[in-house]
Design a protein around this motif. Sequence first.
Motif, PDB file in Angstrom:
ATOM      1  N   PHE A 188       0.830  -1.204   0.000  1.00 27.83           N
ATOM      2  CA  PHE A 188       0.000   0.000   0.000  1.00 27.83           C
ATOM      3  C   PHE A 188       0.871   1.263   0.000  1.00 27.83           C
ATOM      4  O   PHE A 188       0.608   2.225  -0.741  1.00 27.83           O
ATOM      5  CB  PHE A 188      -0.920  -0.003   1.221  1.00 27.83           C
ATOM      6  CG  PHE A 188      -1.664   1.286   1.425  1.00 27.83           C
ATOM      7  CD1 PHE A 188      -2.732   1.627   0.607  1.00 27.83           C
ATOM      8  CD2 PHE A 188      -1.286   2.173   2.426  1.00 27.83           C
ATOM      9  CE1 PHE A 188      -3.409   2.835   0.785  1.00 27.83           C
ATOM     10  CE2 PHE A 188      -1.959   3.366   2.610  1.00 27.83           C
ATOM     11  CZ  PHE A 188      -3.029   3.690   1.783  1.00 27.83           C
ATOM     12  N   LEU A 189       1.937   1.248   0.821  1.00 27.81           N
ATOM     13  CA  LEU A 189       2.813   2.419   0.891  1.00 27.81           C
ATOM     14  C   LEU A 189       3.564   2.621  -0.424  1.00 27.81           C
ATOM     15  O   LEU A 189       3.696   3.755  -0.910  1.00 27.81           O
ATOM     16  CB  LEU A 189       3.800   2.266   2.055  1.00 27.81           C
ATOM     17  CG  LEU A 189       3.179   2.251   3.460  1.00 27.81           C
ATOM     18  CD1 LEU A 189       4.248   2.012   4.512  1.00 27.81           C
ATOM     19  CD2 LEU A 189       2.447   3.559   3.741  1.00 27.81           C
ATOM     20  N   ASN A 190       4.057   1.523  -1.001  1.00 28.32           N
ATOM     21  CA  ASN A 190       4.753   1.637  -2.287  1.00 28.32           C
ATOM     22  C   ASN A 190       3.812   2.141  -3.379  1.00 28.32           C
ATOM     23  O   ASN A 190       4.196   2.941  -4.239  1.00 28.32           O
ATOM     24  CB  ASN A 190       5.340   0.282  -2.691  1.00 28.32           C
ATOM     25  CG  ASN A 190       6.606  -0.047  -1.914  1.00 28.32           C
ATOM     26  OD1 ASN A 190       7.347   0.843  -1.504  1.00 28.32           O
ATOM     27  ND2 ASN A 190       6.866  -1.331  -1.712  1.00 28.32           N
ATOM     28  N   VAL A 194       1.214  10.560  -2.049  1.00 29.18           N
ATOM     29  CA  VAL A 194       2.018  11.366  -1.125  1.00 29.18           C
ATOM     30  C   VAL A 194       2.785  12.421  -1.914  1.00 29.18           C
ATOM     31  O   VAL A 194       3.041  12.275  -3.114  1.00 29.18           O
ATOM     32  CB  VAL A 194       3.002  10.470  -0.339  1.00 29.18           C
ATOM     33  CG1 VAL A 194       2.247   9.478   0.508  1.00 29.18           C
ATOM     34  CG2 VAL A 194       3.954   9.739  -1.278  1.00 29.18           C
ATOM     35  N   LYS A 195       3.164  13.468  -1.253  1.00 27.40           N
ATOM     36  CA  LYS A 195       3.898  14.563  -1.882  1.00 27.40           C
ATOM     37  C   LYS A 195       5.314  14.116  -2.232  1.00 27.40           C
ATOM     38  O   LYS A 195       5.877  13.212  -1.607  1.00 27.40           O
ATOM     39  CB  LYS A 195       3.953  15.772  -0.949  1.00 27.40           C
ATOM     40  CG  LYS A 195       2.592  16.370  -0.619  1.00 27.40           C
ATOM     41  CD  LYS A 195       2.741  17.531   0.343  1.00 27.40           C
ATOM     42  CE  LYS A 195       1.383  18.116   0.709  1.00 27.40           C
ATOM     43  NZ  LYS A 195       1.527  19.247   1.684  1.00 27.40           N
ATOM     44  N   GLN A 196       5.904  14.767  -3.205  1.00 24.71           N
ATOM     45  CA  GLN A 196       7.252  14.436  -3.637  1.00 24.71           C
ATOM     46  C   GLN A 196       8.254  14.567  -2.498  1.00 24.71           C
ATOM     47  O   GLN A 196       9.191  13.760  -2.362  1.00 24.71           O
ATOM     48  CB  GLN A 196       7.659  15.355  -4.806  1.00 24.71           C
ATOM     49  CG  GLN A 196       8.997  15.018  -5.445  1.00 24.71           C
ATOM     50  CD  GLN A 196       8.981  13.696  -6.172  1.00 24.71           C
ATOM     51  OE1 GLN A 196       7.956  13.300  -6.708  1.00 24.71           O
ATOM     52  NE2 GLN A 196      10.113  13.003  -6.170  1.00 24.71           N
ATOM     53  N   ASP A 197       8.060  15.582  -1.653  1.00 21.92           N
ATOM     54  CA  ASP A 197       8.993  15.813  -0.535  1.00 21.92           C
ATOM     55  C   ASP A 197       8.921  14.700   0.500  1.00 21.92           C
ATOM     56  O   ASP A 197       9.882  14.503   1.267  1.00 21.92           O
ATOM     57  CB  ASP A 197       8.687  17.151   0.137  1.00 21.92           C
ATOM     58  CG  ASP A 197       8.930  18.333  -0.802  1.00 21.92           C
ATOM     59  OD1 ASP A 197       9.673  18.147  -1.795  1.00 21.92           O
ATOM     60  OD2 ASP A 197       8.370  19.422  -0.547  1.00 21.92           O
ATOM     61  N   ASP A 198       7.802  13.982   0.554  1.00 25.73           N
ATOM     62  CA  ASP A 198       7.628  12.949   1.577  1.00 25.73           C
ATOM     63  C   ASP A 198       8.018  11.557   1.081  1.00 25.73           C
ATOM     64  O   ASP A 198       8.033  10.601   1.863  1.00 25.73           O
ATOM     65  CB  ASP A 198       6.168  12.919   2.050  1.00 25.73           C
ATOM     66  CG  ASP A 198       5.763  14.237   2.709  1.00 25.73           C
ATOM     67  OD1 ASP A 198       6.651  14.901   3.278  1.00 25.73           O
ATOM     68  OD2 ASP A 198       4.574  14.591   2.632  1.00 25.73           O
ATOM     69  N   LYS A 199       8.303  11.430  -0.198  1.00 20.04           N
ATOM     70  CA  LYS A 199       8.556  10.102  -0.760  1.00 20.04           C
ATOM     71  C   LYS A 199       9.785   9.441  -0.138  1.00 20.04           C
ATOM     72  O   LYS A 199       9.769   8.257   0.189  1.00 20.04           O
ATOM     73  CB  LYS A 199       8.723  10.191  -2.273  1.00 20.04           C
ATOM     74  CG  LYS A 199       7.415  10.404  -3.021  1.00 20.04           C
ATOM     75  CD  LYS A 199       7.627  10.335  -4.532  1.00 20.04           C
ATOM     76  CE  LYS A 199       6.292  10.465  -5.260  1.00 20.04           C
ATOM     77  NZ  LYS A 199       6.464  10.380  -6.731  1.00 20.04           N
ATOM     78  N   LEU A 223       9.096   8.113   3.266  1.00 19.70           N
ATOM     79  CA  LEU A 223       8.227   6.946   3.216  1.00 19.70           C
ATOM     80  C   LEU A 223       8.998   5.709   2.745  1.00 19.70           C
ATOM     81  O   LEU A 223       8.761   4.604   3.234  1.00 19.70           O
ATOM     82  CB  LEU A 223       7.049   7.232   2.283  1.00 19.70           C
ATOM     83  CG  LEU A 223       5.799   6.356   2.476  1.00 19.70           C
ATOM     84  CD1 LEU A 223       5.296   6.449   3.908  1.00 19.70           C
ATOM     85  CD2 LEU A 223       4.696   6.799   1.510  1.00 19.70           C
ATOM     86  N   GLU A 224       9.918   5.896   1.819  1.00 21.81           N
ATOM     87  CA  GLU A 224      10.741   4.773   1.361  1.00 21.81           C
ATOM     88  C   GLU A 224      11.602   4.222   2.489  1.00 21.81           C
ATOM     89  O   GLU A 224      11.777   3.003   2.617  1.00 21.81           O
ATOM     90  CB  GLU A 224      11.614   5.221   0.192  1.00 21.81           C
ATOM     91  CG  GLU A 224      10.835   5.461  -1.093  1.00 21.81           C
ATOM     92  CD  GLU A 224      11.679   6.108  -2.175  1.00 21.81           C
ATOM     93  OE1 GLU A 224      12.828   6.514  -1.855  1.00 21.81           O
ATOM     94  OE2 GLU A 224      11.203   6.224  -3.321  1.00 21.81           O
ATOM     95  N   VAL A 225      12.148   5.117   3.323  1.00 23.95           N
ATOM     96  CA  VAL A 225      12.931   4.680   4.486  1.00 23.95           C
ATOM     97  C   VAL A 225      12.044   3.920   5.464  1.00 23.95           C
ATOM     98  O   VAL A 225      12.431   2.882   6.022  1.00 23.95           O
ATOM     99  CB  VAL A 225      13.594   5.892   5.174  1.00 23.95           C
ATOM    100  CG1 VAL A 225      14.270   5.454   6.471  1.00 23.95           C
ATOM    101  CG2 VAL A 225      14.604   6.551   4.240  1.00 23.95           C
ATOM    102  N   ALA A 226      10.827   4.415   5.664  1.00 28.21           N
ATOM    103  CA  ALA A 226       9.889   3.748   6.570  1.00 28.21           C
ATOM    104  C   ALA A 226       9.553   2.348   6.065  1.00 28.21           C
ATOM    105  O   ALA A 226       9.484   1.396   6.853  1.00 28.21           O
ATOM    106  CB  ALA A 226       8.617   4.589   6.704  1.00 28.21           C
ATOM    107  N   VAL A 227       9.343   2.206   4.759  1.00 25.18           N
ATOM    108  CA  VAL A 227       9.045   0.899   4.177  1.00 25.18           C
ATOM    109  C   VAL A 227      10.189  -0.070   4.442  1.00 25.18           C
ATOM    110  O   VAL A 227       9.983  -1.233   4.823  1.00 25.18           O
ATOM    111  CB  VAL A 227       8.782   1.041   2.661  1.00 25.18           C
ATOM    112  CG1 VAL A 227       8.796  -0.323   1.982  1.00 25.18           C
ATOM    113  CG2 VAL A 227       7.452   1.727   2.409  1.00 25.18           C
TER     114      VAL A 227
END
Length: 354
Positions: free
Chosen positions: A14-16, A24-29, A32-36
Amino acid sequence: MSNKQRLVLSIIDFLNQSIQDGTVKQDDKESLEVAVQCIGEAFGVDPTDQSQVGRLSVKPANLLSIFDVFLKTKDKLASPPAAGASASTSTSASSPSKPSASDKAAAEKHKATGNSHMSTKKYDDAITAYTKAIALDATNAVYYSNRAAAYSSKGDHSSAVQDAEKAIEADPAFVKAYHRLGHAHYSLGDYREAASAFRRGLEIDPNNASLKSGLQNAEARIVPEDDIYDDMPPLEPAPARGVAGAGAGADTGDMAEMLRNMGMGGGAGGAGAAGGMPDLSSLLNNPMMMQMAQQMMANGGMERLMQNPSLANMMNRMQSGGGMPSMAELMADPSLRDIASQFGAGGAGAVETL
């Protein structure tokens, strides 16, 4: 741990998906990738491990569709139960509940939204819309078939196979589902399964041009099992070397090749001409010379010849560019004269021929 890992994989998917579709915004990508990555490492889930994904995946469902179903189920449970609902619980559990008229209407709206996304090639959005339609009406084969088309359009043919099968399960007479199934198998390179799907569809609609074309293309790609080994070269036995029965001819051939590599097989302009020696390649092709060589092999002359120090010096001299020695220089060596004398009567005849 398995169920928890399945949930974790669904969350990661779902996050990917949210990263890819612009939720999600470009600045947050990046965050979020680190969180995944951290979530996957904490629970031992690797979304790049296809064997693990195949074991834990909940496709064709996804986290959002499961959550939607949960919310709708929760709302229904919170409402007062209808009369006789308890009596029908056992029968409804074995098959999808019949959607209400309002659910069907809402599902059709989601289907229309999905179709609109498909026309603009927003395949992920189309999948989400069709999933919402399925959550409202799981008995409609069209929704599964359309979602299969969306999966195929984005290259996820494995998921398309699953949805096409679900469409056939919902309505075995829905011909388009067989075409979806055949196309997905064909794209995966499974031409036998693709042909089987097209044939099943033609049993229902024998005149369907799309199914006929698909079947023809799939059958053209099927390689008969007997032809798998046709392109393999035949096995050939290795040539015998030094084996009894091969005769001295094989060894003399090796000797000729050795002499050519040494520079003794040249023609009129070769090294042999410069040293006063005849063309040894021609000598070794002479029948009488072959007879001499065979006798030499039988008498052990070749072994003594190869151990002769003078011959070793001669070879070193030729390899360093010193040229061939003359016949007089060769015959001045006593050991070489002794070997030549052992050729016998056959040798004398050969010399006369030369």
